[in-house]
Design a protein around this motif. Structure first.
Motif, PDB file in Angstrom:
ATOM      1  N   GLN A  47       0.835  -1.186   0.000  1.00  0.00           N
ATOM      2  CA  GLN A  47       0.000   0.000   0.000  1.00  0.00           C
ATOM      3  C   GLN A  47       0.880   1.251   0.000  1.00  0.00           C
ATOM      4  N   ILE A  48       0.426   2.251  -0.727  1.00  0.00           N
ATOM      5  CA  ILE A  48       1.140   3.523  -0.784  1.00  0.00           C
ATOM      6  C   ILE A  48       0.149   4.663  -0.605  1.00  0.00           C
ATOM      7  N   CYS A  49       0.667   5.820  -0.308  1.00  0.00           N
ATOM      8  CA  CYS A  49      -0.154   7.015  -0.193  1.00  0.00           C
ATOM      9  C   CYS A  49       0.447   8.073  -1.117  1.00  0.00           C
ATOM     10  N   LEU A  50      -0.368   8.668  -1.931  1.00  0.00           N
ATOM     11  CA  LEU A  50       0.089   9.708  -2.853  1.00  0.00           C
ATOM     12  C   LEU A  50      -0.456  11.055  -2.403  1.00  0.00           C
ATOM     13  N   VAL A  51       0.406  12.059  -2.415  1.00  0.00           N
ATOM     14  CA  VAL A  51      -0.015  13.429  -2.121  1.00  0.00           C
ATOM     15  C   VAL A  51       0.636  14.360  -3.130  1.00  0.00           C
ATOM     16  N   ARG A  52       0.092  15.534  -3.230  1.00  0.00           N
ATOM     17  CA  ARG A  52       0.649  16.509  -4.177  1.00  0.00           C
ATOM     18  C   ARG A  52       2.005  17.011  -3.682  1.00  0.00           C
ATOM     19  N   GLU A  53       2.790  17.524  -4.578  1.00  0.00           N
ATOM     20  CA  GLU A  53       4.073  18.123  -4.233  1.00  0.00           C
ATOM     21  C   GLU A  53       3.846  19.257  -3.228  1.00  0.00           C
ATOM     22  N   ASN A  54       4.683  19.351  -2.216  1.00  0.00           N
ATOM     23  CA  ASN A  54       4.627  20.364  -1.166  1.00  0.00           C
ATOM     24  C   ASN A  54       3.399  20.256  -0.255  1.00  0.00           C
ATOM     25  N   HIS A  55       2.758  19.110  -0.212  1.00  0.00           N
ATOM     26  CA  HIS A  55       1.624  18.914   0.686  1.00  0.00           C
ATOM     27  C   HIS A  55       2.120  19.021   2.133  1.00  0.00           C
ATOM     28  N   PRO A  56       1.349  19.610   3.041  1.00  0.00           N
ATOM     29  CA  PRO A  56       1.781  19.777   4.437  1.00  0.00           C
ATOM     30  C   PRO A  56       2.128  18.468   5.156  1.00  0.00           C
ATOM     31  N   ILE A  57       1.535  17.364   4.769  1.00  0.00           N
ATOM     32  CA  ILE A  57       1.812  16.097   5.453  1.00  0.00           C
ATOM     33  C   ILE A  57       3.253  15.636   5.234  1.00  0.00           C
TER      34      ILE A  57
END
Length: 68
Positions: A47-57
């Motif tokens: 499993q992976i999690c994708l977030v946008r570039e520079n996301h606070p997380i």
């Protein structure tokens, strides 16, 4: 899940396919299958999690404050 196990034991269904959790305790249930029922792992997945570039997380991940 319990109804499916009973149906397998009674011959009402021939096989079942289910997902298994990644938690270490998920293996415990497999070791306790009812008599006459066996299992085979078809595949394992990551499993992976994708977030946008520079996301606070991302900063929380880098400091070890966020994980699975």
């Amino acid at each position: 899940m319990e109804q499916s196990m009973q149906a397998l034991q009674k011959g009402q269904i021939d096989f079942g396919i289910c997902g298994r959790g990644l938690h270490s305790q998920s293996d415990f249930f497999i070791d306790k299958l009812p008599d006459g029922i066996s299992h085979k792992t078809l595949f394992t997945d990551k499993q992976i999690c994708l977030v946008r570039e520079n996301h606070p997380i991302i900063s929380a991940v880098k400091t070890g404050q966020w994980d699975l």
